[in-house]
Design a protein around this motif. Structure first.
Motif, PDB file in Angstrom:
ATOM      1  N   TYR A 180     -20.592   9.803   9.131  1.00 61.67           N
ATOM      2  CA  TYR A 180     -21.110   9.495   8.148  1.00 61.67           C
ATOM      3  C   TYR A 180     -22.284   8.296   8.967  1.00 61.67           C
ATOM      4  O   TYR A 180     -22.155   7.305  10.040  1.00 61.67           O
ATOM      5  N   ASN A 181     -23.549   8.007   8.280  1.00 58.69           N
ATOM      6  CA  ASN A 181     -24.549   7.288   8.506  1.00 58.69           C
ATOM      7  C   ASN A 181     -24.596   6.174   8.195  1.00 58.69           C
ATOM      8  O   ASN A 181     -24.604   5.379   6.589  1.00 58.69           O
ATOM      9  N   PHE A 182     -22.961   5.101   8.430  1.00 56.26           N
ATOM     10  CA  PHE A 182     -23.329   3.498   8.718  1.00 56.26           C
ATOM     11  C   PHE A 182     -23.456   2.716   9.977  1.00 56.26           C
ATOM     12  O   PHE A 182     -23.639   3.820  11.541  1.00 56.26           O
ATOM     13  N   ASN A 183     -23.758   1.345  10.065  1.00 53.54           N
ATOM     14  CA  ASN A 183     -23.895   0.810  11.587  1.00 53.54           C
ATOM     15  C   ASN A 183     -22.508   0.206  11.697  1.00 53.54           C
ATOM     16  O   ASN A 183     -22.667  -1.041  11.531  1.00 53.54           O
ATOM     17  N   ARG A 184     -21.666   0.750  13.225  1.00 49.63           N
ATOM     18  CA  ARG A 184     -20.328   0.757  13.017  1.00 49.63           C
ATOM     19  C   ARG A 184     -20.530  -0.774  13.430  1.00 49.63           C
ATOM     20  O   ARG A 184     -19.758  -1.504  14.005  1.00 49.63           O
TER      21      ARG A 184
END
Length: 313
Positions: A180-184
């Motif tokens: 999914y689209n999030f900044n690790r």
């Protein structure tokens, strides 16, 4: 049980989610991740996540402030909380129905519906499992926001996947979440970057801890030490795992003086320590637990008992 929980969620227009006091990333991750999951699939429902805010977790979310009246006829869900004494916000009993979702030993079986999985690395992992059930059962969808929160919760409770609680299922869940689209990087920075004063206190940890010949270690942090370094008692939670890098350590206890009580944080590389924690008004996982001591004399007794555990391990 998962389908019962899903059916119950569908029955209520107002849902209020609680977690434990002195929250950690899994408390926030599971609580707010569940909130995001429900809102994504039932946008008409009013969903709230409550409890005292911990400033160190602002990067994840901010709790809701709600009136007592909202509890009337509401569904209440408590995540990541083994016993009622640790539920943040005593109004959790004011709703119409109560659900417990947890991964600690079920010594306090509160709630009308109880889903406890002690084999789960975290409750955040369990919330993703609930989503998978909802996807197959009710065609639930998932969101980037929920993925970010659950990933943080899993990372926090597994010590970045270093703890033995990390299973094949844990890694499979993490693999799904990172799609999914999030900044690790932002998640890791929020969890592990520390202010200089905390790093200086970490140096104090390494300088003053004591360890016996069996690998039992202990450290006392008084109010005076906290004041000297400008650190709050809650901020020290970021440092509890520091002693785990000490060669030869078996288990360790860190005492944090706060007001009239002394927080007890227990960690282990082998001996089961949650039994010791239960003796002193606490509990938790076999290798990571918390308790409280009423005096430094009682703290010394805890050290002696921890030493016995390591000696006999």
């Amino acid at each position: 049980m998962k389908r019962q929980i899903i059916d119950t969620i569908e029955q209520y227009d107002t849902i209020i989610i609680h977690r434990h006091v002195r929250p950690d990333p899994d408390a926030y991750g599971s609580q707010f991740g569940l909130k995001e999951l429900i809102q994504a699939n039932y946008p008409e429902k009013a969903v709230y996540a409550v409890g005292e805010h911990d400033p160190s977790l602002t990067f994840l979310a901010m709790p809701d402030r709600i009136t007592d009246e909202l509890f009337d006829g509401a569904l209440v869900i408590v995540t990541d909380t083994a016993n009622t004494e640790r539920v943040d916000d005593e109004r959790y009993t004011s709703g119409d129905r109560l659900i417990k979702i947890d991964h600690h030993p079920n010594d306090d079986a509160y709630g009308d519906l109880i889903w406890v999985d002690t084999g789960a690395s975290s409750v955040s992992e369990m919330i993703y499992e609930l989503y998978e059930e909802g996807r197959d059962y009710k065609e639930w969808t998932f969101s980037d926001a929920a993925a970010r929160l659950l990933f943080a919760g899993i990372v926090g409770d597994t010590g970045r996947f270093l703890f033995s609680s990390s299973t094949v299922k844990t890694f499979e869940t993490a693999a799904q979440l990172i799609q999914y689209n999030f900044n690790r990087n932002e998640v890791f920075d929020g969890m592990y970057e520390m202010e200089p004063h905390l790093l200086q206190l970490q140096g104090y940890f390494y300088q003053y801890f004591q360890m016996d010949e069996h690998g039992a270690a202990s450290l006392k942090i008084t109010k005076e030490v906290l004041q000297e370094y400008g650190v709050t008692a809650s901020e020290t939670s970021l440092l509890v795992g520091s002693l785990g890098s000490v060669k030869g350590i078996c288990a360790w206890v860190i005492f944090i003086e706060e007001g009239d009580t002394i927080r007890v944080r227990l960690r282990s590389k082998g001996p089961v320590i949650n039994g010791l924690a239960k003796k002193y008004n606490g509990g938790g996982h076999p290798l990571a637990s918390g308790a409280s001591a009423s005096s430094w004399q009682e703290a010394e007794q805890i050290v002696k008992e921890l030493q016995e555990l390591c000696k006999n391990y």
